[in-house]
Structures are given as C-alpha cells and as structure tokens.
Scaffold this active site. Sequence first.
Site, PDB file in Angstrom:
ATOM      1  N   HIS A 128       0.857  -1.177   0.000  1.00  0.00           N
ATOM      2  CA  HIS A 128       0.000   0.000   0.000  1.00  0.00           C
ATOM      3  C   HIS A 128       0.898   1.233   0.000  1.00  0.00           C
ATOM      4  O   HIS A 128       2.104   1.124   0.178  1.00  0.00           O
ATOM      5  CB  HIS A 128      -0.923  -0.002   1.224  1.00  0.00           C
ATOM      6  CG  HIS A 128      -0.173  -0.036   2.513  1.00  0.00           C
ATOM      7  ND1 HIS A 128       0.117  -1.214   3.174  1.00  0.00           N
ATOM      8  CD2 HIS A 128       0.404   0.946   3.244  1.00  0.00           C
ATOM      9  CE1 HIS A 128       0.824  -0.941   4.260  1.00  0.00           C
ATOM     10  NE2 HIS A 128       1.025   0.362   4.330  1.00  0.00           N
ATOM     11  N   HIS A 160       6.187   6.291  -0.915  1.00  0.00           N
ATOM     12  CA  HIS A 160       6.777   5.085  -1.497  1.00  0.00           C
ATOM     13  C   HIS A 160       5.938   3.874  -1.116  1.00  0.00           C
ATOM     14  O   HIS A 160       5.134   3.934  -0.197  1.00  0.00           O
ATOM     15  CB  HIS A 160       8.212   4.890  -0.989  1.00  0.00           C
ATOM     16  CG  HIS A 160       8.270   4.584   0.472  1.00  0.00           C
ATOM     17  ND1 HIS A 160       8.167   5.568   1.436  1.00  0.00           N
ATOM     18  CD2 HIS A 160       8.386   3.408   1.143  1.00  0.00           C
ATOM     19  CE1 HIS A 160       8.217   4.996   2.635  1.00  0.00           C
ATOM     20  NE2 HIS A 160       8.351   3.696   2.481  1.00  0.00           N
TER      21      HIS A 160
END
Length: 180
Positions: free
Chosen positions: A37, A121
């Site tokens: 995620h 990220h």
Amino acid sequence: MYRLFVAIDLPSDIIARLQGLCGGVPGARWVQPEQMHLTLRFIGEVDGGIFQDIKEGLGSIKAPAFSLQVKGLGFFPPRKTPRVLWAGIAPVEQVSGLRNRIENRLIGMGLEPEGRKYSPHITLARLHDTPLARLGRFLAGNSLFATEPFLVSEVHLYSSQLTAKGAFHTIEASYSLQAG
C-alpha cells in the site's frame, strides 16, 4: 490500544506487477501482496476514544480523486546501509497535498506532527546484509519500471496488529475522494 495508519490501496494488477519484482536480492524479506500500500500517515498507537475521534475526523477531509502511477525504485536510507527497498510514485504533488490535509487534520485534533519528512513510497522489501553491488544491479536492471496510471478515489484508515508471523492490517474506515 489501536496501532493506526492512513493509506491508499493499490489495484490488484499493480500489486501483481510489483510482485514480479520480488526476487533476486539477497537478504531481502519481501512484503506480502496484501500488505502493499502507499502510506499517507503513520499515526501509531492510540486509545479507543482517540481512535473514534480520528475515525470521525478524517471523514471531514475534502480532496479530489487523482491519477497515480507507480514509477521507479530505490532504497532507504540513502548514502547508508540499505534497509528498505521501495517503489516510487508519480506525480508526487497530489499525494503530498492529500497527505498534508490528513496531517493538518490530525494535528488539529491534538496529535503530534509526524517527525520525519514525508517521502511517498511502496515498501517492497526489508533488507538485511544485502550486498550493495547486488542491490545496485537489481536497481539498474529495473530502472525503467513503471505501471499504468490508476485512479485513486478513496483512502483508508487501517489498524495494524503486530504478531510473530508479521503485521496484520484491517480497514477500520474508508473515505471517498471527490470526482474531478
């Protein structure tokens, strides 16, 4: 106590593309697909009352839906022994804007600001004693990695339970972003 974070889920085809990268790096402990995620804000541990306030408070955030692309690979920390292998995103502006709205709402509710600079990220692996030369070859060999853009139309408040078998994430609430 609840251990919380706010994140954007990735479509299954994007996760499949990321999974295709997961191999060939010695000392890498690869992230399971269900845990891939894009974290917007790690909140940490809170009690039940604050959990309810956060759950309700995040519902008041207004932000537009936007298109996002997973693009590029790298590692943290830069210029030191690599500990995390990650996939980047583009464009960063919409994600940072949404993250700032979430951060400001949480601060307005009395939570401490996040201490470190936000660097969007997707964690692919945690690294332990990974030879820098091998990591460099992996990054060079995948330097053009990019996925198709996808629509981000909601974010989720997750709870995370740490166990001996790893972390288990549960969606506690979902928040829709407005159509552009």
